[in-house]
Design an enzyme around this catalytic site. Sequence first.
Site, PDB file in Angstrom:
ATOM      1  N   LYS A  58       0.840  -1.202   0.000  1.00  0.00           N
ATOM      2  CA  LYS A  58       0.000   0.000   0.000  1.00  0.00           C
ATOM      3  C   LYS A  58       0.875   1.252   0.000  1.00  0.00           C
ATOM      4  CE  LYS A  58      -1.717   1.561   4.065  1.00  0.00           C
ATOM      5  NZ  LYS A  58      -1.486   2.957   4.439  1.00  0.00           N
ATOM      6  N   ASN A  59       1.874   1.285   0.865  1.00  0.00           N
ATOM      7  CA  ASN A  59       2.655   2.520   1.032  1.00  0.00           C
ATOM      8  C   ASN A  59       3.699   2.720  -0.057  1.00  0.00           C
ATOM      9  OD1 ASN A  59       1.082   3.112   3.193  1.00  0.00           O
ATOM     10  ND2 ASN A  59       2.620   2.622   4.747  1.00  0.00           N
ATOM     11  N   CYS A  99      -4.474  12.771  12.793  1.00  0.00           N
ATOM     12  CA  CYS A  99      -5.283  11.556  12.741  1.00  0.00           C
ATOM     13  C   CYS A  99      -5.183  10.923  14.131  1.00  0.00           C
ATOM     14  CB  CYS A  99      -4.786  10.605  11.657  1.00  0.00           C
ATOM     15  SG  CYS A  99      -3.241   9.815  12.078  1.00  0.00           S
ATOM     16  N   ARG A 137       0.750  14.606  12.954  1.00  0.00           N
ATOM     17  CA  ARG A 137       1.158  14.363  11.563  1.00  0.00           C
ATOM     18  C   ARG A 137       1.434  15.666  10.794  1.00  0.00           C
ATOM     19  NH1 ARG A 137      -0.757   9.130  10.455  1.00  0.00           N
ATOM     20  NH2 ARG A 137       0.833   9.028   8.828  1.00  0.00           N
ATOM     21  N   ASP A 150       4.840   0.627  12.199  1.00  0.00           N
ATOM     22  CA  ASP A 150       3.606   0.012  11.667  1.00  0.00           C
ATOM     23  C   ASP A 150       3.461  -1.440  12.098  1.00  0.00           C
ATOM     24  OD1 ASP A 150       3.622   1.751   8.461  1.00  0.00           O
ATOM     25  OD2 ASP A 150       3.129   2.383  10.485  1.00  0.00           O
ATOM     26  N   ARG A 195      -8.565  -0.292   4.948  1.00  0.00           N
ATOM     27  CA  ARG A 195      -7.657   0.670   4.302  1.00  0.00           C
ATOM     28  C   ARG A 195      -6.341   0.002   3.920  1.00  0.00           C
ATOM     29  NH1 ARG A 195      -6.692   6.176   7.208  1.00  0.00           N
ATOM     30  NH2 ARG A 195      -5.515   6.290   5.289  1.00  0.00           N
TER      31      ARG A 195
HETATM   32  C1  EPZ Z   1       4.385   7.053   6.511  1.00  0.00           C
HETATM   33  O1  EPZ Z   1       3.615   8.082   7.092  1.00  0.00           O
HETATM   34  C2  EPZ Z   1       3.456   5.861   6.372  1.00  0.00           C
HETATM   35  N1  EPZ Z   1       2.366   6.209   5.468  1.00  0.00           N
HETATM   36  C3  EPZ Z   1       2.928   5.463   7.738  1.00  0.00           C
HETATM   37  O2  EPZ Z   1       2.142   4.299   7.565  1.00  0.00           O
HETATM   38  C4  EPZ Z   1       4.107   5.123   8.633  1.00  0.00           C
HETATM   39  O3  EPZ Z   1       3.638   4.815   9.925  1.00  0.00           O
HETATM   40  C5  EPZ Z   1       5.068   6.319   8.708  1.00  0.00           C
HETATM   41  O4  EPZ Z   1       5.474   6.691   7.369  1.00  0.00           O
HETATM   42  C6  EPZ Z   1       6.319   6.018   9.503  1.00  0.00           C
HETATM   43  O5  EPZ Z   1       6.977   4.928   8.959  1.00  0.00           O
HETATM   44  C7  EPZ Z   1       2.591   6.185   4.132  1.00  0.00           C
HETATM   45  O6  EPZ Z   1       3.676   5.889   3.669  1.00  0.00           O
HETATM   46  C8  EPZ Z   1       1.421   6.512   3.252  1.00  0.00           C
HETATM   47  P1  EPZ Z   1       6.463  10.333   8.567  1.00  0.00           P
HETATM   48  P2  EPZ Z   1       4.196   9.591   7.121  1.00  0.00           P
HETATM   49  O7  EPZ Z   1       6.342  11.613   7.836  1.00  0.00           O
HETATM   50  O8  EPZ Z   1       5.059   9.826   5.960  1.00  0.00           O
HETATM   51  C9  EPZ Z   1       7.182  13.610  11.875  1.00  0.00           C
HETATM   52  C10 EPZ Z   1       0.302   2.932   7.882  1.00  0.00           C
HETATM   53  O9  EPZ Z   1      -0.039   2.345   8.914  1.00  0.00           O
HETATM   54  N2  EPZ Z   1       7.054  14.593  10.781  1.00  0.00           N
HETATM   55  O10 EPZ Z   1       7.561   9.402   8.215  1.00  0.00           O
HETATM   56  O11 EPZ Z   1       3.058  10.505   7.367  1.00  0.00           O
HETATM   57  C11 EPZ Z   1       5.883  12.886  12.179  1.00  0.00           C
HETATM   58  O12 EPZ Z   1       5.115  13.639  13.097  1.00  0.00           O
HETATM   59  C12 EPZ Z   1       0.750   4.367   7.928  1.00  0.00           C
HETATM   60  O13 EPZ Z   1       0.367   2.390   6.743  1.00  0.00           O
HETATM   61  C13 EPZ Z   1       7.279  15.935  11.054  1.00  0.00           C
HETATM   62  O14 EPZ Z   1       7.551  16.328  12.189  1.00  0.00           O
HETATM   63  O15 EPZ Z   1       5.099   9.545   8.426  1.00  0.00           O
HETATM   64  C14 EPZ Z   1       6.367  11.584  12.762  1.00  0.00           C
HETATM   65  O16 EPZ Z   1       6.657  11.797  14.136  1.00  0.00           O
HETATM   66  C15 EPZ Z   1       0.479   4.973   9.275  1.00  0.00           C
HETATM   67  N3  EPZ Z   1       7.166  16.832  10.049  1.00  0.00           N
HETATM   68  C16 EPZ Z   1       7.681  11.322  12.033  1.00  0.00           C
HETATM   69  O17 EPZ Z   1       8.058  12.569  11.444  1.00  0.00           O
HETATM   70  C17 EPZ Z   1       6.858  16.455   8.756  1.00  0.00           C
HETATM   71  O18 EPZ Z   1       6.801  17.329   7.868  1.00  0.00           O
HETATM   72  C18 EPZ Z   1       7.591  10.299  10.920  1.00  0.00           C
HETATM   73  O19 EPZ Z   1       6.468  10.652  10.127  1.00  0.00           O
HETATM   74  C19 EPZ Z   1       6.634  15.075   8.513  1.00  0.00           C
HETATM   75  C20 EPZ Z   1       6.754  14.163   9.530  1.00  0.00           C
END
Ligand code: EPZ
Length: 426
Positions: free
Chosen positions: A22-23, A116, A121, A310, A402
């Site tokens: 998915k991702n 969420c 996020r 995850d 999802r």
């Molecule tokens: C991706 O989300 C995945 N989703 C998530 O999978 C996964 O849990 C996550 O990466 C971490 O591996 C997709 O790929 C569609 P991040 P993403 O940006 O990109 C902080 C699932 O279950 N951050 O890597 O949204 C954030 O708050 C989903 O399939 C900032 O501070 O996660 C978090 O603490 C859930 N500023 C950390 O970074 C930003 O601009 C990692 O978030 C972006 C992120």
Amino acid sequence: MDAIRVRGGKPLRGKVRISGAKNAALPILCATLLSDGESRLRNVPKLRDIDTTAALLRFLGRDVQVDAPEVTVAAGSTVKPEAPYELVKQMRASVLVLGPLVARFGRAKVSLPGGCAIGARPIDQHLKGLQAMGCKITLERGYVIAEGPGGGGRLRGAEVMFDVPTVTGTENLMMAAALASGRTTLVNCAREPEVEELGRILNKMGAVVDGAGTDVMHIKGADRGELAPFDHAIIPDRIEAGTYMAAIAASGGDAIVEGVELDDLEAVMVKLRQAGVEVTSEGQNVRIRREGPLRPINITTAPHPGFPTDMQAQMLALMCLAKGESVITETIFENRLMHVPELQRMGASCVIRGNTAVVQGVDKLYGASVMATDLRASASLIIAGLAADEETEVRRVYHLDRGYERIEEKLIGLGADVARVKGADA
Ligand code: EPZ
């Protein structure tokens, strides 16, 4: 809302085939905005998030045909570089259209994804990177408005340092850089396999991406205003695979998980072995066998190649049955332990201290009606239900739909006694 009923106590046996990731599919579908040709994506899982992305691409003017496991995307008659709240609120990953839209069309208006269940996020890193590439970013009434240099011109290659490794942040900037002038260097990138897969796609489309999957990437944008279409079969879903591995282990079963990219699951397999689960592989198939008692283990989630956030909920459910105390710490998201209170209703003994869960294994879990709160928490409740005796009803399984393709069918194929209950109480 639907629920899933699980009658536990049966060791899982047989085989389960893993679907496409998915991702990986989500950013790659957004990358089709970088080309007007017809792109074909294969091994795409049939999931709600894929349908949501298809609806968003159609809203943006693309012609999208979803015939799982294939999806084709081509230019439509119009272009409307705007992603509305109604669509973005359904799936945060919709923010992945921001980079390609502003890179290709010079402007984009994308609803802020909002938080969420698992956390705030933010997307500050996405926006900081686009600004470094010459984007003017305005936040207006819940929307991000991005405009290329000089009122909609071409993005410029830049050096971008992420303050924190962000998967979709890295992916957004990769796609923006793929059409930017000159070279872009991304430092402190996310190294997830799905990021590496997007790098493969952008190279197929005519950008030059070096280092995808490592923490430093160099990208040379293509100069002809758009990239070429692609035909690609995506990598298997490592989180789906890990989820079934945990389910087989929790049930005390002996079964094969087929079509796995082993390198993507090292951390999960190491932890399963530490917990006393027999994990053996042959080619892309992994045999999971658990006869004796589970051993308690400690887990701290981290960006890839660390233990994936995850998979945290699924492993926590497994550790509820271990002989001893496990300490599980969630470092990525601020609110990703919501499965704990639901597991406690099934007899789990677990205490939350900040972002750490201290789990005292119990001899058995009891069936109960429980509530899914997010995608992976839902999976952890199914896993607990498979190990519990009597019946567990997991409600609000739209979360599950999802990210897990045909989950009941796949579990039944492993001998589980599960069924979907249509229109159950919320
Ligand atoms: C991706 O989300 C995945 N989703 C998530 O999978 C996964 O849990 C996550 O990466 C971490 O591996 C997709 O790929 C569609 P991040 P993403 O940006 O990109 C902080 C699932 O279950 N951050 O890597 O949204 C954030 O708050 C989903 O399939 C900032 O501070 O996660 C978090 O603490 C859930 N500023 C950390 O970074 C930003 O601009 C990692 O978030 C972006 C992120």
